[in-house]
Design an enzyme around this catalytic site. Structure first.
Site, PDB file in Angstrom:
ATOM      1  N   GLN A 134      23.226  -8.092  59.465  1.00  0.00           N
ATOM      2  CA  GLN A 134      22.430  -6.965  59.493  1.00  0.00           C
ATOM      3  C   GLN A 134      22.721  -6.078  60.554  1.00  0.00           C
ATOM      4  O   GLN A 134      22.495  -6.595  61.602  1.00  0.00           O
ATOM      5  CB  GLN A 134      21.050  -7.575  59.129  1.00  0.00           C
ATOM      6  CG  GLN A 134      20.045  -6.216  58.982  1.00  0.00           C
ATOM      7  CD  GLN A 134      18.503  -6.403  58.918  1.00  0.00           C
ATOM      8  OE1 GLN A 134      18.095  -7.023  59.859  1.00  0.00           O
ATOM      9  NE2 GLN A 134      17.847  -5.942  57.846  1.00  0.00           N
ATOM     10  N   TYR A 168      13.243   1.661  61.904  1.00  0.00           N
ATOM     11  CA  TYR A 168      14.392   1.762  63.087  1.00  0.00           C
ATOM     12  C   TYR A 168      15.091   2.840  62.703  1.00  0.00           C
ATOM     13  O   TYR A 168      14.579   3.880  62.049  1.00  0.00           O
ATOM     14  CB  TYR A 168      15.349   0.387  62.952  1.00  0.00           C
ATOM     15  CG  TYR A 168      14.258  -0.695  63.382  1.00  0.00           C
ATOM     16  CD1 TYR A 168      13.749  -0.972  64.399  1.00  0.00           C
ATOM     17  CD2 TYR A 168      13.876  -1.542  62.333  1.00  0.00           C
ATOM     18  CE1 TYR A 168      12.591  -1.982  65.016  1.00  0.00           C
ATOM     19  CE2 TYR A 168      13.115  -2.886  62.661  1.00  0.00           C
ATOM     20  CZ  TYR A 168      12.618  -2.884  64.240  1.00  0.00           C
ATOM     21  OH  TYR A 168      12.051  -3.941  64.296  1.00  0.00           O
TER      22      TYR A 168
HETATM   23  C1  LIG Z   1       9.696 -13.646  62.230  1.00  0.00           C
HETATM   24  C2  LIG Z   1      10.284 -12.365  61.325  1.00  0.00           C
HETATM   25  C3  LIG Z   1      11.290 -11.611  61.795  1.00  0.00           C
HETATM   26  C4  LIG Z   1      11.733 -10.868  61.071  1.00  0.00           C
HETATM   27  N1  LIG Z   1      12.909 -10.012  61.225  1.00  0.00           N
HETATM   28  C5  LIG Z   1      13.423  -9.002  60.530  1.00  0.00           C
HETATM   29  C6  LIG Z   1      14.631  -8.649  60.724  1.00  0.00           C
HETATM   30  O1  LIG Z   1      15.528  -8.802  61.867  1.00  0.00           O
HETATM   31  N2  LIG Z   1      15.182  -7.588  60.026  1.00  0.00           N
HETATM   32  C7  LIG Z   1      14.511  -7.031  58.782  1.00  0.00           C
HETATM   33  O2  LIG Z   1      14.964  -6.214  57.887  1.00  0.00           O
HETATM   34  N3  LIG Z   1      13.391  -7.756  58.422  1.00  0.00           N
HETATM   35  C8  LIG Z   1      12.758  -8.582  59.267  1.00  0.00           C
HETATM   36  N4  LIG Z   1      11.637  -9.202  58.864  1.00  0.00           N
HETATM   37  C9  LIG Z   1      10.979  -8.687  57.745  1.00  0.00           C
HETATM   38  C10 LIG Z   1      11.464  -9.989  56.794  1.00  0.00           C
HETATM   39  O3  LIG Z   1      12.830  -9.790  56.275  1.00  0.00           O
HETATM   40  C11 LIG Z   1      10.704  -9.858  55.354  1.00  0.00           C
HETATM   41  O4  LIG Z   1      10.662  -8.435  54.772  1.00  0.00           O
HETATM   42  C12 LIG Z   1       9.063 -10.252  55.594  1.00  0.00           C
HETATM   43  O5  LIG Z   1       9.036 -11.546  56.003  1.00  0.00           O
HETATM   44  C13 LIG Z   1       8.475 -10.259  54.226  1.00  0.00           C
HETATM   45  O6  LIG Z   1       9.223 -11.528  53.316  1.00  0.00           O
HETATM   46  P1  LIG Z   1       8.409 -12.693  53.156  1.00  0.00           P
HETATM   47  O7  LIG Z   1       7.236 -12.453  52.394  1.00  0.00           O
HETATM   48  O8  LIG Z   1       9.596 -13.509  52.010  1.00  0.00           O
HETATM   49  O9  LIG Z   1       8.576 -13.328  54.416  1.00  0.00           O
HETATM   50  C14 LIG Z   1      11.044 -10.188  59.666  1.00  0.00           C
HETATM   51  C15 LIG Z   1      10.044 -11.103  59.363  1.00  0.00           C
HETATM   52  C16 LIG Z   1       9.461 -11.924  60.129  1.00  0.00           C
HETATM   53  C17 LIG Z   1       8.404 -13.000  59.877  1.00  0.00           C
END
Ligand SMILES: Cc1cc2nc3c(=O)[nH]c(=O)nc-3n(C[C@H](O)[C@H](O)[C@H](O)COP(=O)(O)O)c2cc1C
Length: 356
Positions: free
Chosen positions: A98, A177
């Site tokens: 990414q 971003y």
């Molecule tokens: C610890 C953490 C780090 C994350 N880092 C990123 C990231 O680097 N890039 C991104 O697009 N989203 C990031 N997100 C968002 C996740 O990709 C995702 O959209 C979010 O956790 C919701 O999905 P889930 O309910 O399956 O956890 C992050 C989320 C968490 C919890």
């Protein structure tokens, strides 16, 4: 209609299932943003994902504002990412990098660089820095003459990603971003060809995606958007017009998949009371559409069965369950993630979650 366990082909890559790993920043690199051995272990543990999307990875010093996050601008970073991609491939997996420019949410204390954005705006809240949380500072608007250089930075990072053995790249155009700061009128007040009407605000997204496609091929270029509501203070007055137009532009370019992060009103990592734009985007974008946020097994299956999505990305569930597809297949209870170790350094809460 497919299930989560059905394979899907993206470009020339055969993904054995539709249970994909969402991008997750974990802060396990070095202070120079070089990947570590721990990261190779972590990603290899999760190789049974249909596809792994890496943590957001800085394209340049200017775009990097997260402590200990990885980068893709130096030869040393490329060499160490190679260890990660080799480990994933040896474990039978597939992995996209990414590509990240944080824009106005880069804090100058990290590298001494003033943040850049579409316009002179300041993000609300505080940045994670090596000295703890600090308020954001006002960004400097990128000059028109700087845009080719910026696009060149994305191109270099994408070329580096392929040299490092990644199967493709995902442009991070979500979550408030840089690209998102250009897309939405709450943060883009420009009066040149990158501001104003929707076709101007999606120009940077389109030009960067086009450049990535020229560099690595459409079959290895993906994009992530977060259409429904505020992300880090970045918002739009008409999301239902903006994002389908952006998706149509990406469709015309033929990207390999589009991922949408759209939390609902009960979201557990970000909430939004605005309806998801995904149904409109599904009509505007004919390619592989991937949905995210708060999906469990049943919701994921239902999204595929209804034709709303072609695959689902799981974030926190993959963070805590290296063998998530196996657990889903067998109905095995899931480990729960511990937010205290999301961004901590070291192995605890990173490579210590057990497989069933
Ligand atoms: C610890 C953490 C780090 C994350 N880092 C990123 C990231 O680097 N890039 C991104 O697009 N989203 C990031 N997100 C968002 C996740 O990709 C995702 O959209 C979010 O956790 C919701 O999905 P889930 O309910 O399956 O956890 C992050 C989320 C968490 C919890």
């Amino acid at each position: 209609m497919p299930t989560l366990f059905d394979p899907i082909k993206i470009g020339s890559l055969n993904c054995p299932n539709r249970i994909w790993m969402a991008p997750l920043t974990r802060g396990r690199g070095t202070r120079e943003h070089v990947p570590t051995e721990l990261m190779a272990t972590y990603y290899a543990q999760r190789a049974s994902a249909g596809l792994i999307l890496t943590e957001a990875t800085g394209i340049t010093v200017e775009g990097s504002g997260w402590p200990y996050a990885g980068g893709l601008w130096s030869a040393e970073q490329v060499q160490h990412w190679k260890t990660v991609t080799d480990a994933v491939h040896q474990a039978g997996g597939r992995i996209f990098a990414q590509l990240w420019h944080m824009g106005r949410v880069v804090h100058p204390s990290l590298h001494g660089v003033q943040p850049v954005s579409a316009s002179a705006t300041t993000a609300p809240g505080k940045a994670h820095t090596y000295e703890g949380k600090q308020p954001y500072v006002e960004a400097r608007p990128l000059g028109l003459e700087e845009i080719p250089r910026l696009i060149g930075d994305y191109v270099t990072a994408a070329r580096n990603a392929i040299d490092a053995g990644f199967d493709g790249v995902q442009l991070h155009a979500a979550n408030g971003y840089l690209i998102d700061q250009f897309l939405r009128d709450g943060s883009n007040h420009r009066t040149d060809i990158y501001g104003g009407p929707i076709e101007n605000r999606i120009r940077l997204l389109r030009e960067v995606t086009e450049a990535l496609i020229k560099t690595v091929g459409a079959d290895r270029t993906a994009v992530r958007l977060s259409p429904n509501g505020d992300s880090q203070g970045v918002d739009d007055s008409n999301q239902d017009a903006l994002f389908p137009a952006a998706a149509a532009a990406l469709d015309a370019l033929g990207i390999v998949f589009l991922e949408l992060r759209e939390p609902g009103p009960d979201g557990t990592f970000g909430k939004s009371d605005r309806p998801p734009v995904a149904p409109l985007i599904r009509k505007a974008f004919k390619g592989v559409l991937v949905l995210n946020s708060d999906y469990d097994f049943a919701r994921g299956q239902a999204a595929l069965a209804s034709g709303a999505a072609d695959a689902i990305t799981y974030g926190r569930k993959f963070l805590a369950n290296p063998d998530l597809p196996h657990r889903f297949a067998k109905g095995i209870p899931l480990n729960v993630d511990d937010p205290k170790t999301w961004y901590s350094q070291g192995p605890e809460g990173y490579i210590t979650y057990p497989a069933a």
